[in-house]
Scaffold this motif. Structure first.
Motif, PDB file in Angstrom:
ATOM      1  N   THR A  31       0.839  -1.197   0.000  1.00  0.00           N
ATOM      2  CA  THR A  31       0.000   0.000   0.000  1.00  0.00           C
ATOM      3  C   THR A  31       0.872   1.244   0.000  1.00  0.00           C
ATOM      4  O   THR A  31       2.077   1.183   0.240  1.00  0.00           O
ATOM      5  CB  THR A  31      -0.899   0.034   1.245  1.00  0.00           C
ATOM      6  OG1 THR A  31      -0.062   0.152   2.404  1.00  0.00           O
ATOM      7  CG2 THR A  31      -1.761  -1.226   1.340  1.00  0.00           C
ATOM      8  N   LYS A  32       0.233   2.373  -0.245  1.00  0.00           N
ATOM      9  CA  LYS A  32       0.954   3.646  -0.190  1.00  0.00           C
ATOM     10  C   LYS A  32       1.490   3.880   1.220  1.00  0.00           C
ATOM     11  O   LYS A  32       2.574   4.445   1.388  1.00  0.00           O
ATOM     12  CB  LYS A  32       0.031   4.789  -0.600  1.00  0.00           C
ATOM     13  CG  LYS A  32      -0.345   4.750  -2.066  1.00  0.00           C
ATOM     14  CD  LYS A  32      -1.304   5.860  -2.412  1.00  0.00           C
ATOM     15  CE  LYS A  32      -1.760   5.733  -3.854  1.00  0.00           C
ATOM     16  NZ  LYS A  32      -2.753   6.742  -4.198  1.00  0.00           N
ATOM     17  N   LEU A  33       0.746   3.436   2.218  1.00  0.00           N
ATOM     18  CA  LEU A  33       1.205   3.562   3.599  1.00  0.00           C
ATOM     19  C   LEU A  33       2.485   2.764   3.806  1.00  0.00           C
ATOM     20  O   LEU A  33       3.432   3.259   4.426  1.00  0.00           O
ATOM     21  CB  LEU A  33       0.122   3.088   4.576  1.00  0.00           C
ATOM     22  CG  LEU A  33       0.517   3.072   6.045  1.00  0.00           C
ATOM     23  CD1 LEU A  33       0.880   4.474   6.529  1.00  0.00           C
ATOM     24  CD2 LEU A  33      -0.605   2.489   6.892  1.00  0.00           C
ATOM     25  N   ASN A  34       2.544   1.533   3.268  1.00  0.00           N
ATOM     26  CA  ASN A  34       3.765   0.725   3.379  1.00  0.00           C
ATOM     27  C   ASN A  34       4.962   1.455   2.779  1.00  0.00           C
ATOM     28  O   ASN A  34       6.043   1.493   3.363  1.00  0.00           O
ATOM     29  CB  ASN A  34       3.619  -0.618   2.672  1.00  0.00           C
ATOM     30  CG  ASN A  34       2.533  -1.516   3.214  1.00  0.00           C
ATOM     31  OD1 ASN A  34       1.788  -2.096   2.435  1.00  0.00           O
ATOM     32  ND2 ASN A  34       2.430  -1.642   4.522  1.00  0.00           N
ATOM     33  N   GLN A  37       6.011   4.418   4.938  1.00  0.00           N
ATOM     34  CA  GLN A  37       6.690   3.976   6.157  1.00  0.00           C
ATOM     35  C   GLN A  37       8.140   3.579   5.882  1.00  0.00           C
ATOM     36  O   GLN A  37       9.041   3.890   6.664  1.00  0.00           O
ATOM     37  CB  GLN A  37       5.927   2.808   6.792  1.00  0.00           C
ATOM     38  CG  GLN A  37       4.621   3.230   7.419  1.00  0.00           C
ATOM     39  CD  GLN A  37       3.770   2.049   7.860  1.00  0.00           C
ATOM     40  OE1 GLN A  37       3.852   0.958   7.302  1.00  0.00           O
ATOM     41  NE2 GLN A  37       2.943   2.287   8.867  1.00  0.00           N
ATOM     42  N   VAL A  38       8.370   2.902   4.776  1.00  0.00           N
ATOM     43  CA  VAL A  38       9.734   2.503   4.419  1.00  0.00           C
ATOM     44  C   VAL A  38      10.576   3.739   4.108  1.00  0.00           C
ATOM     45  O   VAL A  38      11.726   3.842   4.541  1.00  0.00           O
ATOM     46  CB  VAL A  38       9.731   1.515   3.226  1.00  0.00           C
ATOM     47  CG1 VAL A  38      11.132   1.298   2.690  1.00  0.00           C
ATOM     48  CG2 VAL A  38       9.104   0.200   3.644  1.00  0.00           C
ATOM     49  N   ILE A  45      12.548  10.566   3.097  1.00  0.00           N
ATOM     50  CA  ILE A  45      11.733  11.784   3.119  1.00  0.00           C
ATOM     51  C   ILE A  45      12.575  12.954   3.600  1.00  0.00           C
ATOM     52  O   ILE A  45      12.535  14.043   3.030  1.00  0.00           O
ATOM     53  CB  ILE A  45      10.485  11.579   3.990  1.00  0.00           C
ATOM     54  CG1 ILE A  45       9.563  10.539   3.327  1.00  0.00           C
ATOM     55  CG2 ILE A  45       9.733  12.888   4.206  1.00  0.00           C
ATOM     56  CD1 ILE A  45       8.413  10.085   4.171  1.00  0.00           C
ATOM     57  N   ASP A  46      13.379  12.742   4.647  1.00  0.00           N
ATOM     58  CA  ASP A  46      14.239  13.802   5.168  1.00  0.00           C
ATOM     59  C   ASP A  46      15.285  14.214   4.138  1.00  0.00           C
ATOM     60  O   ASP A  46      15.590  15.402   3.987  1.00  0.00           O
ATOM     61  CB  ASP A  46      14.943  13.354   6.452  1.00  0.00           C
ATOM     62  CG  ASP A  46      13.964  13.126   7.592  1.00  0.00           C
ATOM     63  OD1 ASP A  46      12.892  13.773   7.589  1.00  0.00           O
ATOM     64  OD2 ASP A  46      14.270  12.310   8.474  1.00  0.00           O
ATOM     65  N   ILE A  47      15.842  13.249   3.431  1.00  0.00           N
ATOM     66  CA  ILE A  47      16.846  13.545   2.409  1.00  0.00           C
ATOM     67  C   ILE A  47      16.235  14.387   1.297  1.00  0.00           C
ATOM     68  O   ILE A  47      16.827  15.379   0.859  1.00  0.00           O
ATOM     69  CB  ILE A  47      17.444  12.236   1.832  1.00  0.00           C
ATOM     70  CG1 ILE A  47      18.269  11.527   2.907  1.00  0.00           C
ATOM     71  CG2 ILE A  47      18.276  12.514   0.587  1.00  0.00           C
ATOM     72  CD1 ILE A  47      18.673  10.111   2.543  1.00  0.00           C
TER      73      ILE A  47
END
Length: 71
Positions: A31-34, A37-38, A45-47
């Protein structure tokens, strides 16, 4: 709009491509959530946010330096 800014449609397409790749490679649906989360777990995301901020800073700096340069 910055080059790294994503529209909602582009972001959805990226998730769709990841979902299709996982399905083809490993044979199961994620899923998009999976996926989110990865990305968060591995700091992706921070990068990406850091790269966006650096690009904005560089672009702004270049714009300011061009204002002071006379032809």
């Amino acid at each position: 709009m910055d080059e790294l800014d994503l529209t909602s449609a582009e972001a959805k397409a990226m998730y769709k491509e990841i979902q299709e790749w996982v399905q083809e490679k490993y044979g199961f649906h994620v899923t998009k959530l999976n996926i989110a989360q990865v990305k968060q777990k591995h700091g992706i995301i921070d990068i990406i946010n850091s790269l966006k901020n650096n690009l904005k800073h560089l672009t702004f700096s270049r714009m300011r330096s061009k204002e002071h340069v006379r032809p």
